[in-house]
Write a protein that holds these residues in place. Structure first.
Motif, PDB file in Angstrom:
ATOM      1  N   VAL B 122       0.844  -1.209   0.000  1.00 52.60           N
ATOM      2  CA  VAL B 122       0.000   0.000   0.000  1.00 52.60           C
ATOM      3  C   VAL B 122       0.867   1.242   0.000  1.00 52.60           C
ATOM      4  O   VAL B 122       0.654   2.186  -0.779  1.00 52.60           O
ATOM      5  CB  VAL B 122      -0.941   0.010   1.237  1.00 52.60           C
ATOM      6  N   MET B 123       1.888   1.234   0.849  1.00 51.47           N
ATOM      7  CA  MET B 123       2.812   2.379   0.910  1.00 51.47           C
ATOM      8  C   MET B 123       3.543   2.552  -0.417  1.00 51.47           C
ATOM      9  O   MET B 123       3.729   3.671  -0.908  1.00 51.47           O
ATOM     10  CB  MET B 123       3.817   2.154   2.048  1.00 51.47           C
ATOM     11  N   ALA B 124       3.925   1.420  -1.030  1.00 50.94           N
ATOM     12  CA  ALA B 124       4.631   1.481  -2.308  1.00 50.94           C
ATOM     13  C   ALA B 124       3.746   2.092  -3.400  1.00 50.94           C
ATOM     14  O   ALA B 124       4.213   2.875  -4.229  1.00 50.94           O
ATOM     15  CB  ALA B 124       5.090   0.081  -2.729  1.00 50.94           C
ATOM     16  N   ASP B 158       3.756   9.190   7.311  1.00 50.19           N
ATOM     17  CA  ASP B 158       2.955   8.627   8.402  1.00 50.19           C
ATOM     18  C   ASP B 158       2.932   7.096   8.309  1.00 50.19           C
ATOM     19  O   ASP B 158       3.005   6.402   9.321  1.00 50.19           O
ATOM     20  CB  ASP B 158       1.523   9.183   8.376  1.00 50.19           C
ATOM     21  N   MET B 159       2.807   6.580   7.081  1.00 46.15           N
ATOM     22  CA  MET B 159       2.825   5.120   6.901  1.00 46.15           C
ATOM     23  C   MET B 159       4.168   4.556   7.322  1.00 46.15           C
ATOM     24  O   MET B 159       4.241   3.483   7.923  1.00 46.15           O
ATOM     25  CB  MET B 159       2.553   4.737   5.440  1.00 46.15           C
ATOM     26  N   PHE B 160       5.245   5.267   7.001  1.00 42.49           N
ATOM     27  CA  PHE B 160       6.584   4.834   7.409  1.00 42.49           C
ATOM     28  C   PHE B 160       6.646   4.665   8.923  1.00 42.49           C
ATOM     29  O   PHE B 160       7.016   3.597   9.432  1.00 42.49           O
ATOM     30  CB  PHE B 160       7.632   5.847   6.934  1.00 42.49           C
ATOM     31  N   SER B 161       6.231   5.685   9.644  1.00 45.05           N
ATOM     32  CA  SER B 161       6.259   5.624  11.112  1.00 45.05           C
ATOM     33  C   SER B 161       5.406   4.477  11.625  1.00 45.05           C
ATOM     34  O   SER B 161       5.813   3.719  12.512  1.00 45.05           O
ATOM     35  CB  SER B 161       5.716   6.922  11.717  1.00 45.05           C
ATOM     36  N   VAL B 188      10.863  -0.050   3.980  1.00 51.26           N
ATOM     37  CA  VAL B 188       9.978   1.111   4.119  1.00 51.26           C
ATOM     38  C   VAL B 188      10.777   2.418   4.168  1.00 51.26           C
ATOM     39  O   VAL B 188      10.277   3.471   3.761  1.00 51.26           O
ATOM     40  CB  VAL B 188       8.983   0.999   5.301  1.00 51.26           C
ATOM     41  N   LYS B 189      12.045   2.334   4.625  1.00 50.50           N
ATOM     42  CA  LYS B 189      12.903   3.537   4.562  1.00 50.50           C
ATOM     43  C   LYS B 189      13.134   3.906   3.090  1.00 50.50           C
ATOM     44  O   LYS B 189      13.055   5.068   2.712  1.00 50.50           O
ATOM     45  CB  LYS B 189      14.216   3.258   5.297  1.00 50.50           C
TER      46      LYS B 189
END
Lengths: 232, 232
Positions: B122-124, B158-161, B188-189
């Motif tokens: 999702v983040m990607a 925010d997704m990273f955190s 994720v970084k």
């Protein structure tokens, strides 16, 4: 093109780049001192310095592009100026990594470190010294020195793997250290990136001298088959 | 300067940049599919693609510098060309992040994932869509679209955190997952970096249109005071 005037401008360009690289080395050093001593004031100074470095990059870039537009340099001179453009981008990114390390220092404010930092400052010194040598080889147009920078990148990468694995063991033995240990993993990732950027600078120096752009260090070729001693 | 011919060359430049950004988006997508499915072949393709993208960057850079040297563009045109130089550097870095994600896929070969990947894809997708919109706003010179890219960067951060904190909890509950969980933290970084680079591109578009270069997104200003909801 009036050679004297052009040479003077190239010299001025070089002075600004030496100035910029000095600020960048200082940022790396300060970011690690701040991390080690949990010094929030120093960490904030690193951020402010990052803006100064960004401004200097923009200034140098404008000079480069104006030189190209007004002097229409050919061949070797155009290569020198385009190399400078590449190098200042890498220097600016290195400064960003130092600012990222400071961000972590601030985030860890108030936490008691689970142990004294020993390996991380050693790795930081290696990375900072690579940056110093990379700029030196640019000034001296010294491709042998450039190759030593790339050898050092292998050393920095090995330290990265070693420290990450140690942190993994710390977490497994003491899960309450997880937040800190993962913060330190990001720090060593940033230091490893600094090594990569210093290697990029050295590769551009070789390009400038020889006309040939090669990847000189292992990780810059994205060769994952030897990561951390695990053969795939 | 013959305007028609110059405009044609700018158009050609733009076509090459659209081409490059398409390859970069494909790399992001493939690197995540490869990670999700533990597909080593696809991961290796992402590396090979990285070299194609590097070559394209060099080619576009030469065109830009030759345009500056031969046409001596002033003001707006010089700004457009120098913006293109900045943007291709960010695109090339994004491709590097995708290759780094693939490096992790290869390193994790043979490991059984402790859970299905849901948040990471999702983040990607968010990050990939930011890149797509960043190039679109460059083509359309659309500063409103540029600002949406910067808003999305907040979402990606925010997704990273969130994902990092979830992984920290996974580690604490099941220390045997530490290696995998830390590998996913690096993934994720890299995705968070892709978001930063897409934001850089959007900022350069705004600079190209307005003549003013501002930092439009939170993390690009290195403001650590709101990281992960922890106020310092």
């Amino acid at each position: 093109m009036v050679r004297n005037s052009f040479d003077k401008q190239l010299e001025h360009l070089q002075d600004l780049m030496i100035n910029m690289s000095g600020l960048v080395e200082e940022s790396i050093e300060n970011s690690i001192i701040a991390l080690k001593n949990q010094d929030l004031e120093l960490a904030k100074q690193v951020f402010e310095n990052d803006n100064v470095i960004d401004d200097l990059e923009n200034r140098i870039e404008k000079i480069c592009l104006n030189l190209i537009a007004r002097q229409q340099p050919l061949a070797k001179d155009l290569r020198t100026i385009s190399t400078s453009l590449k190098i200042i981008t890498d220097l600016e990114r290195i400064a960003d990594q130092a600012a990222d390390i400071s961000e972590i220092t601030i985030r860890m404010a108030g936490m008691k470190y689970f142990s004294e930092l020993i390996d991380i400052p050693v790795m930081a010194d290696l990375a900072k010294n690579m940056v110093k040598r990379a700029i030196e080889c640019y000034i001296k147009q010294d491709i042998n020195l450039a190759k030593t920078v790339c050898d050092s990148d292998d050393e920095v990468d090995d330290m990265f793997s070693k420290i990450v694995m140690e942190l993994i063991n710390v977490i497994k033995n003491s899960p309450e250290t997880t937040e800190q240990a993962t913060d330190f993993m990001f720090v060593v990732k940033y230091l490893e990136r600094i090594g990569d950027h210093a290697t990029n600078i050295a590769e551009w120096v070789v390009y400038n001298v020889t006309g040939s752009h090669e990847h000189l260090a292992r990780t810059n070729e994205h060769n994952p088959f030897e990561f951390g001693g695990q053969n795939v």
